[in-house]
Scaffold this motif. Structure first.
Motif, short mmCIF file in Angstrom:
data_model
loop_
_atom_site.label_atom_id
_atom_site.label_comp_id
_atom_site.label_asym_id
_atom_site.label_seq_id
_atom_site.Cartn_x
_atom_site.Cartn_y
_atom_site.Cartn_z
N LYS A 158 9.76 4.11 -3.40
CA LYS A 158 8.94 3.67 -1.75
C LYS A 158 9.73 4.02 -0.82
N MET A 159 11.02 3.43 -0.69
CA MET A 159 12.20 3.54 0.26
C MET A 159 12.33 5.05 0.42
N GLU A 160 12.67 5.58 -0.75
CA GLU A 160 12.98 7.15 -0.43
C GLU A 160 12.02 7.90 0.12
N LEU A 161 10.65 7.55 -0.16
CA LEU A 161 9.49 8.45 0.48
C LEU A 161 9.51 7.97 1.96
N LEU A 162 9.79 6.89 2.33
CA LEU A 162 9.76 6.37 3.73
C LEU A 162 10.92 6.86 4.56
N MET A 163 11.85 7.04 3.98
CA MET A 163 13.14 7.79 4.49
C MET A 163 12.82 9.23 4.63
N ALA A 164 12.39 9.86 3.82
CA ALA A 164 11.85 11.05 3.78
C ALA A 164 11.04 11.58 5.00
N ALA A 165 10.07 10.58 5.11
CA ALA A 165 9.23 10.80 6.21
C ALA A 165 9.54 10.66 7.45
N LEU A 166 10.61 9.75 7.60
CA LEU A 166 11.09 9.80 9.14
C LEU A 166 12.15 10.35 9.43
N THR A 167 12.73 11.49 8.44
CA THR A 167 13.69 12.18 8.69
C THR A 167 13.33 13.43 9.16
N PRO A 168 14.00 13.69 10.29
CA PRO A 168 13.46 15.13 11.03
C PRO A 168 13.58 16.36 10.36
N CYS A 169 12.86 17.22 10.52
CA CYS A 169 13.12 18.58 9.93
C CYS A 169 13.94 19.37 10.65
N LEU A 170 15.00 19.95 9.97
CA LEU A 170 16.14 20.76 10.62
C LEU A 170 15.60 22.10 10.96
N LYS B 252 0.74 -1.31 0.00
CA LYS B 252 0.15 0.10 -0.21
C LYS B 252 0.85 1.35 0.03
N MET B 253 2.28 1.11 -0.11
CA MET B 253 2.96 2.42 0.12
C MET B 253 2.84 2.96 -1.56
N GLU B 254 2.73 4.22 -1.68
CA GLU B 254 2.93 4.92 -2.90
C GLU B 254 4.17 4.84 -3.37
N GLY B 255 4.30 4.73 -4.80
CA GLY B 255 5.84 4.80 -5.35
C GLY B 255 5.63 4.05 -6.62
N ARG B 256 6.50 4.08 -7.67
CA ARG B 256 6.23 3.31 -8.86
C ARG B 256 7.27 2.16 -8.68
N ASN B 257 8.40 2.24 -7.92
CA ASN B 257 9.26 0.95 -7.79
C ASN B 257 9.79 1.10 -6.29
#
Length: 329
Positions: free
Chosen positions: A317-329, A308-313
């Motif tokens: 999907k892994m890039e979106l997951l890492m971006a969501a869990l990376t804290p905003c500076l 159910k993750m969004e992404g074409r490959n």
């Protein structure tokens, strides 16, 4: 003089009347009913490259045989040629004929060329079937135009669409011989495969599974995540028949979150996320650990519904997951 002249023309008459038919048979475990009614050969099954090689080889063979014999022929021919003319009437087998010849015979060369061409066609068919059946990751084949009659080479690239520069692809050099395939990795490792199609297919599937884990490792370096552990051959979990599974664990830049990825050729991909203890509400309290500083440690893993993750490959999907869990500076 007339009889000697006729004896000299005898080999030429044999060459003109020669007709060779080659058919390769591959035994399988099919039922007898299917063997009783074989399929008719398709017109596309004709191998023009093999036919050209056979014509060229036969002409070279006859040229060597005629030029090496001292005239008049065959009265003063060498002893080996006289014995070879008796191979048909005396019903010599392959072992007896090989003992009379100092070098490799014409039939052995033809068989080796035919085996190589059929092995090359099987390899191409296996790679094409995987490329059409599996969309992520992508598999590409670059065939060499300069080949030998007994050996061909193809470079196989395994990439992820849109991440060819970030995620270095797996490069494999397949040297297709007569009865085996030599696989040369980028680091120089050499693996020898047999002529079976299933063995080559299982090997490529395991390499495609390892590519996904290597892509996570390269993506983590680009996004500033830390690689905690990496293994191409995981010794834990279920044992797969095709090959060993690969796994990697990466942590966020501030160390609060961790992502664990396990990818196997048969089991597929499994992604787990480890959250901080402070964000887990239903975590039971411990009577042993009383200090609040231990709450900063990460809690148990939670599996991500990867379908159910969004992404074409997979890499996107892994890039979106890492971006969501990376804290905003």
């Amino acid at each position: 003089m007339r009889s000697a002249w006729l004896r000299n023309l005898t080999p030429l008459c044999y060459i003109r009347c020669l007709q060779l038919s080659i058919s390769l048979c591959h035994s399988t475990g099919e039922k007898k009913s299917s063997r009783a009614s074989p399929e008719k050969p398709k017109p596309d099954d004709h191998l023009y490259v093999l036919e050209h090689n056979l014509h060229q080889m036969m002409r070279e063979f006859h040229k060597q045989q005629l030029s090496s014999v001292v005239m008049p022929h065959p009265a003063s021919a060498p002893f080996g040629h006289k014995r070879l003319r008796l191979a048909g009437p005396m019903a010599y087998d392959k072992a007896e004929i090989s003992n009379l010849q100092q070098s490799e015979g014409l039939l052995e060369k033809i068989i080796k060329q035919a085996k190589h061409i059929f092995l090359r066609s099987r390899t191409a068919r296996t790679i094409d079937s995987l490329a059409s059946r599996i969309e992520d990751p992508q598999i590409q084949a670059h065939w060499s135009n300069i080949n030998d009659v007994y050996e061909s080479s193809v470079k196989v690239l395994i990439t992820s669409h849109g991440y060819e520069q970030i995620c270095k692809s797996i490069q494999l050099q397949l040297n297709i011989g007569v009865e085996q395939i030599r696989v040369v990795h980028r680091d120089g490792r050499v693996i020898t495969l047999s002529h079976q199609e299933q063995e080559l297919q299982d090997f490529l599937l395991s390499q495609m599974s390892q590519h996904q884990v290597h892509a996570v490792q390269q993506l983590a370096k680009v996004m500033g995540w830390h690689v905690l552990s990496f293994s191409n051959h995981v010794g834990l979990g279920p044992v797969e028949s095709i090959g060993n599974a690969s796994a990697i664990t990466v942590a966020s830049p501030n160390g609060e979150y961790a992502i664990s990825v396990r990818n196997g050729p048969e089991s597929g991909c499994k992604v787990l996320v480890q959250f901080p203890r402070s964000q887990i509400k239903d975590l039971p309290k411990s009577d042993v650990v009383q200090d609040t500083k231990w709450n900063q440690l990460r809690g148990p893993h939670k599996e991500v519904n990867w379908s159910k993750m969004e992404g074409r490959n997979f890499v996107y999907k892994m890039e979106l997951l890492m971006a969501a869990l990376t804290p905003c500076l």
